[in-house]
Design a protein around this motif. Structure first.
Motif, short mmCIF file in Angstrom:
data_model
loop_
_atom_site.label_atom_id
_atom_site.label_comp_id
_atom_site.label_asym_id
_atom_site.label_seq_id
_atom_site.Cartn_x
_atom_site.Cartn_y
_atom_site.Cartn_z
N ALA A 42 0.85 -1.19 0.00
CA ALA A 42 0.00 0.00 0.00
C ALA A 42 0.88 1.24 0.00
O ALA A 42 2.00 1.23 0.48
CB ALA A 42 -0.91 0.01 1.23
N ASN A 69 -4.50 1.77 -1.19
CA ASN A 69 -4.22 0.34 -1.03
C ASN A 69 -3.53 -0.30 -2.23
O ASN A 69 -3.38 -1.52 -2.26
CB ASN A 69 -5.50 -0.42 -0.70
CG ASN A 69 -5.76 -0.41 0.78
OD1 ASN A 69 -5.07 -1.08 1.54
ND2 ASN A 69 -6.74 0.37 1.21
N PRO A 90 -5.02 2.76 5.11
CA PRO A 90 -5.31 1.57 4.32
C PRO A 90 -6.50 0.75 4.83
O PRO A 90 -7.12 0.03 4.07
CB PRO A 90 -4.01 0.76 4.37
CG PRO A 90 -3.21 1.35 5.47
CD PRO A 90 -3.70 2.74 5.70
#
Length: 140
Positions: free
Chosen positions: A7, A72, A32
């Protein structure tokens, strides 16, 4: 769900789009595992019945989900919304504030599935959106 390996760092998150700014969407939290956005419901965002227009609500959901998908995925890749489905549960009156909380349900290498729960200032859920985003290499 744990943040996806690879991420992006939070510093890689770009600022809001001009359209999000036009709608008055504010990013409150970005990570995230969760993205939270807020939008004041103004008369300009209302429909002819004096409540929030469904398209404005879906714009808030898409903004939160797009941010969660973007954070992400690895740097150098991008995302687009493939599918969005919204259940409208309650009206949101002009003058209220709508908060969207997005959590990733699945963060794969090709697709990301996200759920956005939108609540009114009284804490009641106004709508729930599920989105699927495609992860892709950005091309001009």
């Amino acid at each position: 769900m744990e943040g996806r390996e690879g991420a992006r760092p939070l510093s890689a998150m770009p600022g809001q789009s001009a359209f999000a700014a036009l709608c008055g969407i504010e990013m409150v939290e970005v990570g995230p595992d969760r993205v939270v956005c807020r939008m004041a419901v103004t008369e300009r965002l209302g429909n002819r019945n004096g409540v929030l227009h469904g398209g404005a609500l879906m714009t808030l959901a898409d903004n939160a989900a797009g941010g969660a998908a973007f954070i992400n995925i690895p740097e150098g890749r991008s995302n687009v919304t493939l599918e969005a489905k919204t259940n409208f549960l309650r009206a949101v009156e002009v003058g209220d504030t709508l908060t969207a909380t997005c959590v990733p349900l699945h963060a794969g290498t090709t697709t990301i599935v996200l759920q956005v729960t939108m609540t009114r200032s009284d804490g009641k859920v106004a709508a729930v959106t599920t989105q699927t985003h495609l992860v892709l290499d950005w091309r001009e």
